[in-house]
Design an enzyme around this catalytic site. Structure first.
Site, PDB file in Angstrom:
ATOM      1  N   TYR A 145       0.932  -0.999  -0.057  1.00 15.88           N
ATOM      2  CA  TYR A 145      -0.014  -0.130  -0.003  1.00 15.88           C
ATOM      3  C   TYR A 145       0.802   1.206  -0.014  1.00 15.88           C
ATOM      4  O   TYR A 145       0.338   2.530  -0.469  1.00 15.88           O
ATOM      5  CB  TYR A 145      -0.821   0.203   1.229  1.00 15.88           C
ATOM      6  CG  TYR A 145      -2.167  -0.771   1.131  1.00 15.88           C
ATOM      7  CD1 TYR A 145      -2.509  -1.492  -0.016  1.00 15.88           C
ATOM      8  CD2 TYR A 145      -2.987  -0.707   2.197  1.00 15.88           C
ATOM      9  CE1 TYR A 145      -3.602  -2.243  -0.090  1.00 15.88           C
ATOM     10  CE2 TYR A 145      -4.091  -1.521   2.193  1.00 15.88           C
ATOM     11  CZ  TYR A 145      -4.438  -2.277   0.939  1.00 15.88           C
ATOM     12  OH  TYR A 145      -5.678  -2.979   1.008  1.00 15.88           O
ATOM     13  N   GLY A 146       2.082   1.186   0.456  1.00 14.70           N
ATOM     14  CA  GLY A 146       2.907   2.170   0.756  1.00 14.70           C
ATOM     15  C   GLY A 146       3.116   3.125  -0.492  1.00 14.70           C
ATOM     16  O   GLY A 146       3.223   4.223  -0.337  1.00 14.70           O
TER      17      GLY A 146
ATOM     18  N   CYS B 115      -3.430  -1.614   9.953  1.00 17.58           N
ATOM     19  CA  CYS B 115      -2.568  -0.976   8.757  1.00 17.58           C
ATOM     20  C   CYS B 115      -2.352   0.552   8.899  1.00 17.58           C
ATOM     21  O   CYS B 115      -3.608   1.098   8.478  1.00 17.58           O
ATOM     22  CB  CYS B 115      -3.071  -1.563   7.524  1.00 17.58           C
ATOM     23  SG  CYS B 115      -1.965  -0.887   6.060  1.00 17.58           S
TER      24      CYS B 115
ATOM     25  N   CYS C 163       4.378   0.638  10.793  1.00 18.51           N
ATOM     26  CA  CYS C 163       4.014  -0.111   9.794  1.00 18.51           C
ATOM     27  C   CYS C 163       4.053  -1.517  10.677  1.00 18.51           C
ATOM     28  O   CYS C 163       4.919  -1.954  11.150  1.00 18.51           O
ATOM     29  CB  CYS C 163       4.709  -0.105   8.661  1.00 18.51           C
ATOM     30  SG  CYS C 163       4.531  -1.243   7.546  1.00 18.51           S
ATOM     31  N   THR C 164       2.831  -2.116  10.464  1.00 20.05           N
ATOM     32  CA  THR C 164       2.517  -3.266  11.214  1.00 20.05           C
ATOM     33  C   THR C 164       3.562  -4.502  10.837  1.00 20.05           C
ATOM     34  O   THR C 164       3.535  -5.621  11.529  1.00 20.05           O
ATOM     35  CB  THR C 164       1.317  -3.797  11.112  1.00 20.05           C
ATOM     36  OG1 THR C 164       0.676  -3.674   9.938  1.00 20.05           O
ATOM     37  CG2 THR C 164       0.124  -2.723  12.015  1.00 20.05           C
TER      38      THR C 164
END
Ligand code: DGL
Length: 277
Positions: free
Chosen positions: A48-49, A80, A195-196
């Site tokens: 997603y980054g 997230c 960030c998980t």
């Protein structure tokens, strides 16, 4: 007369772009032992980054419409940062009956704990661009120096590492090096893992860090918040069935399926239609 059969409690859904939310699932299971969990990874959209904000927001709204209708959970943990800092309020507005527990960079606890006043936020470039993140810093860390370090590679590296692929020290060192700042005799003392995915690499981070810092992992705080939102049930102590993992691609590879089984998750291989966005 025997008592009427009890309805099984609804599951709690945990969402991430990939395997990062498993760091939150681990903690949530400890605090919510009576619940089943459904783990949803949008692997078709990972990572997603690098996504632009508008298409990612549209994707999330579309995906959640499908997922919530299909699974009807008790509550959703959006595990997230990249997704929740962008679309948390849109999700709450679009699905007002659902309870969402979010994940945002742990800037407030970092600001409370730092002694040197030098704090680093390590996250995806998307999370660092968000207005939400900037507001957290302005609100809670105005008196400190907050360094933002965006990594294009760490989430992917964490995915490979957790599936058992080798990861070179030098590659990790390069990603974390900018987190460490020395200024006027002071040094960074807290790095927020925003960030998980990153807590899976925390042991490597500790070993490769130029000096010891507190690597702040918010997983337990997120699970505690979920427990507050979904209180325990008086007469239920065990989950009714097996936890489930769903991949939006419908095609997790062998290593991923093995990893999910290791986490006690049964993999549902039906693709999520909305993932074709
Ligand atoms: N795990 C996600 C987060 O907490 C991001 C990973 C990605 O899709 O880039 O931000």
């Amino acid at each position: 007369m025997p008592p009427p059969p009890r309805l099984a409690p609804k599951p709690v859904l945990i969402f991430d772009s990939g395997i990062g939310g498993l760091t939150v699932l681990r903690e949530a299971r400890v605090l919510m032992p009576e619940r089943n969990f459904i783990y949803v990874a949008d692997d078709a959209g990972f990572p997603y980054g690098a996504w632009d904000e508008a298409p990612l927001r549209a994707r999330l709204l579309h995906l959640f419409a499908t997922i919530l209708e299909r699974h009807d959970p008790e509550a959703v943990i959006v595990a997230c940062n990249t997704a929740f800092t962008l679309a948390g309020s849109d999700l709450r507005a679009a699905f007002p009956v659902m309870r969402f527990i979010g994940t945002v960079p742990a800037i407030k606890p970092a600001a409370e704990r730092t002694r040197s006043g030098l704090v680093t936020v390590l996250a995806t470039p998307g999370t660092l661009r968000r207005a939400y993140t900037r507001e957290l810093i302005a609100t809670y860390a105005g008196n400190h120096q907050v360094h933002l370090v965006g990594s294009d590679h760490l989430a992917r590296m964490a995915e490979s590492y957790i599936r058992g692929e080798p990861l070179g020290d030098e590659a990790v060192r390069t990603e974390i090096a900018p987190c460490f700042v020395e200024q006027d005799g002071r040094r960074t003392d807290i790095v927020v893992l925003a960030c998980t995915h990153y807590p899976f690499l925390a042991n490597l981070f500790r070993r490769l860090a130029p000096w010891p810092v507190d690597w702040l992992d918010p997983a337990e705080a997120i699970a505690r918040q979920a427990r507050r939102i979904v209180p325990p049930l008086a007469d239920v102590t065990d989950p009714a069935g097996q936890d489930l993992a769903i991949f939006t691609s419908g095609q997790p590879d062998f290593a991923t399926r093995r990893l999910m089984q290791g986490f006690g998750l049964r993999v549902d291989v039906r693709p999520v239609e909305a993932a074709r966005l």
